[in-house]
Design an enzyme around this catalytic site. Structure first.
Site, PDB file in Angstrom:
ATOM      1  N   CYS A  81       0.847  -1.188   0.000  1.00 59.16           N
ATOM      2  CA  CYS A  81       0.000   0.000   0.000  1.00 59.16           C
ATOM      3  C   CYS A  81       0.884   1.239   0.000  1.00 59.16           C
ATOM      4  O   CYS A  81       2.088   1.156   0.212  1.00 59.16           O
ATOM      5  CB  CYS A  81      -0.967   0.018   1.177  1.00 59.16           C
ATOM      6  SG  CYS A  81      -0.221  -0.152   2.789  1.00 59.16           S
ATOM      7  N   GLU A 129      -8.103   7.735   5.165  1.00 55.99           N
ATOM      8  CA  GLU A 129      -7.746   7.519   3.777  1.00 55.99           C
ATOM      9  C   GLU A 129      -8.928   7.227   2.856  1.00 55.99           C
ATOM     10  O   GLU A 129      -9.874   6.537   3.221  1.00 55.99           O
ATOM     11  CB  GLU A 129      -6.704   6.396   3.689  1.00 55.99           C
ATOM     12  CG  GLU A 129      -5.459   6.779   4.458  1.00 55.99           C
ATOM     13  CD  GLU A 129      -4.231   5.950   4.163  1.00 55.99           C
ATOM     14  OE1 GLU A 129      -3.135   6.455   4.410  1.00 55.99           O
ATOM     15  OE2 GLU A 129      -4.352   4.807   3.706  1.00 55.99           O
TER      16      GLU A 129
END
Length: 187
Positions: A81, A129
């Protein structure tokens, strides 16, 4: 969609000082901020991506985050990620990060967005996020992952992973369950 090993240049930039793209509640860009500032409490909503690589047998490749990570160290998480630079295409950034962390390449396809917020009780950092979920294929096990990013790797059946997350959530990053659900829905 099968991936291949690759090499990646040594990056000397401090990842925490790199800019992330701030977004609003619709995912539209509204500015930029350093990674460390975006993850300092109370956190700022920003663009991110999560990659899950699947093997030919349907298992998913997980990484255990390195002990030096500033957010959720040593927890099991998706394959890799990160954050695209402001204005950078998400799939491009994800492909670069896959090469940096695991030193592999894969054809990636975006399958959805998972919005989450989580505070790390161990480090005091905050994840807020707008997370683009990408999937790809890979065979084998990466042989030379970056030790500053990855402590361990393993393949796991997605149903088993979902059960493990439900029974021991403290062993996994708080976004992994949502990323897995988005990946399975988009596959």
């Amino acid at each position: 969609m099968t991936g291949t090993p690759t090499t990646s240049p040594d990056l000397s930039a401090d990842r925490e000082s790199l800019p992330v793209e701030l977004v609003d509640e619709r995912g539209d860009a509204v500015g930029a901020l350093a990674v460390s500032d975006a993850h300092t409490a109370p956190g700022r909503l920003h663009r991110a991506f999560s990659v899950l690589l699947f093997g030919p047998d349907g298992r998913v490749l997980l990484q255990q985050r390195a002990a030096v990570k500033t957010r959720f160290p040593l927890r099991w998480s998706n394959t890799c990620c990160g954050h695209p630079a402001p204005g950078q295409p998400v799939a491009e950034a994800a492909g670069v990060r896959l090469g940096e962390e695991l030193r592999v390449r894969a054809v990636l396809r975006e399958v959805g967005v998972y919005r989450y917020r989580a505070a790390d009780p161990a480090t005091g950092r905050v994840e807020d996020e707008w997370d683009h979920v990408l999937i790809g294929g890979f065979e084998g096990l990466p042989v030379d992952p970056d030790p500053a990013e990855v402590a361990a790797l393993r393949w796991v059946d997605p149903d088993r992973l979902a059960a493990d997350i439900a029974s021991a959530p403290e062993d996994f990053t708080p976004w992994l369950g949502g990323v897995l659900s988005a990946a399975r829905a988009g596959d």
